[in-house]
Design a protein around this motif. Structure first.
Motif, PDB file in Angstrom:
ATOM      1  N   GLU A 193       4.546   2.906  -3.536  1.00 35.46           N
ATOM      2  CA  GLU A 193       5.588   1.888  -3.639  1.00 35.46           C
ATOM      3  C   GLU A 193       5.868   1.162  -2.330  1.00 35.46           C
ATOM      4  O   GLU A 193       6.590   0.174  -2.316  1.00 35.46           O
ATOM      5  N   THR A 194       5.310   1.659  -1.235  1.00 35.42           N
ATOM      6  CA  THR A 194       5.510   0.992   0.048  1.00 35.42           C
ATOM      7  C   THR A 194       4.737  -0.319   0.056  1.00 35.42           C
ATOM      8  O   THR A 194       3.555  -0.357  -0.275  1.00 35.42           O
ATOM      9  N   LYS A 195       5.432  -1.394   0.398  1.00 36.48           N
ATOM     10  CA  LYS A 195       4.819  -2.724   0.328  1.00 36.48           C
ATOM     11  C   LYS A 195       5.027  -3.461   1.629  1.00 36.48           C
ATOM     12  O   LYS A 195       6.058  -3.292   2.290  1.00 36.48           O
ATOM     13  N   PRO A 196       4.079  -4.333   2.006  1.00 36.76           N
ATOM     14  CA  PRO A 196       4.310  -5.146   3.199  1.00 36.76           C
ATOM     15  C   PRO A 196       5.479  -6.115   2.966  1.00 36.76           C
ATOM     16  O   PRO A 196       5.761  -6.493   1.831  1.00 36.76           O
ATOM     17  N   LEU A 197       6.135  -6.494   4.040  1.00 38.31           N
ATOM     18  CA  LEU A 197       7.256  -7.438   3.943  1.00 38.31           C
ATOM     19  C   LEU A 197       6.835  -8.704   3.192  1.00 38.31           C
ATOM     20  O   LEU A 197       7.593  -9.259   2.397  1.00 38.31           O
ATOM     21  N   ILE A 200       7.417  -8.546  -0.522  1.00 37.59           N
ATOM     22  CA  ILE A 200       8.817  -8.709  -0.942  1.00 37.59           C
ATOM     23  C   ILE A 200       9.213 -10.188  -0.829  1.00 37.59           C
ATOM     24  O   ILE A 200       9.927 -10.715  -1.683  1.00 37.59           O
ATOM     25  N   ARG A 204      10.561 -12.596  -3.725  1.00 41.90           N
ATOM     26  CA  ARG A 204      11.766 -13.418  -3.566  1.00 41.90           C
ATOM     27  C   ARG A 204      11.490 -14.858  -3.993  1.00 41.90           C
ATOM     28  O   ARG A 204      12.270 -15.464  -4.733  1.00 41.90           O
TER      29      ARG A 204
ATOM     30  N   LEU B 210      18.157 -10.510   1.941  1.00 41.49           N
ATOM     31  CA  LEU B 210      17.373  -9.590   2.790  1.00 41.49           C
ATOM     32  C   LEU B 210      17.338 -10.045   4.246  1.00 41.49           C
ATOM     33  O   LEU B 210      17.023 -11.197   4.535  1.00 41.49           O
ATOM     34  N   ILE B 212      15.988  -8.639   8.210  1.00 36.39           N
ATOM     35  CA  ILE B 212      15.199  -7.641   8.930  1.00 36.39           C
ATOM     36  C   ILE B 212      15.734  -7.565  10.360  1.00 36.39           C
ATOM     37  O   ILE B 212      15.909  -8.597  11.006  1.00 36.39           O
ATOM     38  N   TYR B 241      14.375  -1.863  -2.746  1.00 36.47           N
ATOM     39  CA  TYR B 241      13.567  -2.998  -2.286  1.00 36.47           C
ATOM     40  C   TYR B 241      13.448  -3.013  -0.759  1.00 36.47           C
ATOM     41  O   TYR B 241      12.332  -3.049  -0.240  1.00 36.47           O
ATOM     42  N   ARG B 243      14.080  -0.468   1.158  1.00 38.01           N
ATOM     43  CA  ARG B 243      13.561   0.853   1.544  1.00 38.01           C
ATOM     44  C   ARG B 243      12.038   0.920   1.478  1.00 38.01           C
ATOM     45  O   ARG B 243      11.393   1.595   2.276  1.00 38.01           O
ATOM     46  N   ASN B 244      11.447   0.211   0.500  1.00 38.48           N
ATOM     47  CA  ASN B 244       9.994   0.313   0.290  1.00 38.48           C
ATOM     48  C   ASN B 244       9.176  -0.616   1.171  1.00 38.48           C
ATOM     49  O   ASN B 244       7.972  -0.699   1.014  1.00 38.48           O
ATOM     50  N   ILE B 245       9.823  -1.345   2.078  1.00 43.02           N
ATOM     51  CA  ILE B 245       9.059  -2.246   2.947  1.00 43.02           C
ATOM     52  C   ILE B 245       8.378  -1.435   4.052  1.00 43.02           C
ATOM     53  O   ILE B 245       9.006  -0.592   4.692  1.00 43.02           O
ATOM     54  N   GLU B 246       7.085  -1.713   4.243  1.00 47.98           N
ATOM     55  CA  GLU B 246       6.283  -1.052   5.276  1.00 47.98           C
ATOM     56  C   GLU B 246       6.979  -1.130   6.637  1.00 47.98           C
ATOM     57  O   GLU B 246       7.384  -2.221   7.060  1.00 47.98           O
TER      58      GLU B 246
END
Lengths: 317, 317
Positions: A193-197, A200, A204, B210, B212, B241, B243-246
């Motif tokens: 579930e880890t995704k690059p920014l 996301i 959006r 969001l 960063i 959402y 939390r899952n960002i690399e």
């Protein structure tokens, strides 16, 4: 030649130099199956290579042994080339050309074109990883925690973590077996579930593009190809957001290519979207189809919405 | 008094008039468990009532029998009141006060406060639905397709469709058993994933908010309470959402209450966020915690970010 799983086991037992490959654009099933079979055979003292004519996507680099996968370089000879999870020759060309060996295909796709010397195809399996697990049991090979992680990932990713129609009771029992041998579902899920920014940010943009038409029965989103590529994942996942909205009969994803081409994907619950796609020279299944409209985004949207509203009316939805 | 599952079975066998309830703010596990137990006991010719002091959320109305759940009205007498999936008296007050009967609690929460006459608590179970399945097997009651759908939903929703740490091999085997008896995971998943448009619009607002910080190590989102309530789901899902960002070590969700109060939730992978929450009078676990800051959104954000960056530095992350 079609062979039994017992025959597959015998071929693996007899071979000393084995190359393992899978289809390009690798996914969790192809990679997890490759790595699990590699670890089992290497533990028997065989000489085994992992070749793949593609990169391992970042999201799968946590798989134990992923760093051992190499691109084919030059020619080589082996006793056996095992082709995993690939249903046609086009997706494994480079490795098949690089390796002189008998070829054996292990796959679960019903569309398999039987392109190798030997094949074992189980279209009831949700994933090639399920077949590999059966095979390791048959061969009485040890299933280590690393192998369990690879096979659990293979199985879970190919059935949407047990949410797709191919998730059978056998699939869940295979997964349970792998938990007993050391796979931890929550650790694997967190990795997947880890995704690059960028991903996301693309989501959006997709949600910002959401439009509701036909009194809530049609929902459309737009994703730009560049954004999708930056996000390094299939754009198809984005269509689930409009598709899952209450009352939506038809979800449409527009992907503008240029001023004269817009790719369009359709998803539905009851509507026959293959008919819709066919009207624009595309095709697909009743609930998932696609086409390319020879127009920029605005024109494509207008044409598609007109046709879609007509189809909704004709279908009484 | 703590009793065995066999004793639970005996109590159910002996009782003729049985009321089944569960905690308010019902979820898939409490509802699925209620409906499954109801169907099994009613099929034996017993007089059974389903009482709940709350509405059944729209997303769970597909569960077979959901329309039979009533709010308590006036007083009644029964042989047994079965309280499912509730770990303390506060969450079942209205029904417990309305029904004169022996009370029996069946639950899987380790935090259970043992507030009934009899209780059976299995904190190894991922869901109360797992215990109900064991119970029905023990009682040799038929598990119909409708019961299977209810129990599969109970189990799957309480372990994030097998993605949480509580999904054990037993959990997956229970789920496999229910597939064999007629539960179809993809049909259930499709129902659970259907969301009102308001929910997607709230997600869109959340992603638009969001931010960063700290070179990609902190990601924050804001959700407005009104929007969250319209979306008719817990706001906590939105924090996944960021939390899952690399590369994100700390995800923060701000929920503005008014000019003098902002609720804040934290999630992390390695950082001890209980410490962070404690500093603002809140609390929680190392990887999931929360607090309320006595300030409007802008002030709360500033204070939280300052404390979070300090904690990141101290933790060497």
């Amino acid at each position: 030649m079609e062979i039994s799983l017992r025959h597959v086991a015998n071929m693996l037992n007899e071979a000393e130099r084995i190359v393992i490959t899978a289809h390009i654009h690798p996914d969790g099933d192809s990679l997890g199956s490759m790595l699990a079979l590699y670890a089992s055979l290497a533990a028997q003292g065989k000489k085994v290579w992992l070749l793949l004519d593609d990169e391992v996507p970042a999201v799968y680099r946590f798989l134990p042994g992923a760093e051992l996968i190499r691109r084919p370089e030059g020619k080589m000879e082996a006793d056996l080339l095992v082709v995993l999870d690939a249903s046609d020759a086009d997706r494994v060309t480079a490795v098949v050309e690089a390796v002189r060996a008998k070829t054996l295909n292990i796959d679960h796709h019903i569309s398999n074109t039987k392109f190798t010397d030997y094949w074992y195809i189980d279209s009831q399996a949700a994933a090639t990883g399920e077949i590999i697990l059966d095979l390791l049991h048959l061969m009485k090979l040890e299933i280590t925690a690393d192998i369990a992680v690879n096979l659990f990932t293979a199985i879970a990713t190919d059935c949407g973590f047990f949410r797709y129609a191919n998730a059978s009771s056998a699939t869940l029992r295979h997964a349970a077996d792998l938990i007993d041998r050391g796979a931890r579902p929550h650790v694997i899920a967190e990795q997947l579930e880890t995704k690059p920014l960028a991903s996301i940010m693309t989501l959006r943009g997709v949600l910002d593009s959401l439009e509701i038409h036909a009194g809530g029965r049609i929902a459309t989103v737009t994703v730009y190809v560049d954004a999708a590529e930056n996000a390094a994942e299939t754009t198809e996942g984005y269509i689930n957001y409009p598709r899952n909205i209450e009352g939506v009969e038809l979800a449409v994803l527009f992907k503008p290519v240029d001023d004269n081409a817009t790719r369009v994907s359709f998803r539905s619950r009851r509507l026959d979207v293959a008919r819709l796609a066919l009207g624009f020279g595309g095709g697909g299944h009743a609930r998932a189809a696609g086409c390319t409209v020879a127009s920029g985004l605005a024109g494509a949207k207008e044409q598609i919405l007109r046709a879609a509203e007509r189809l909704l009316a004709e279908s009484g939805l």
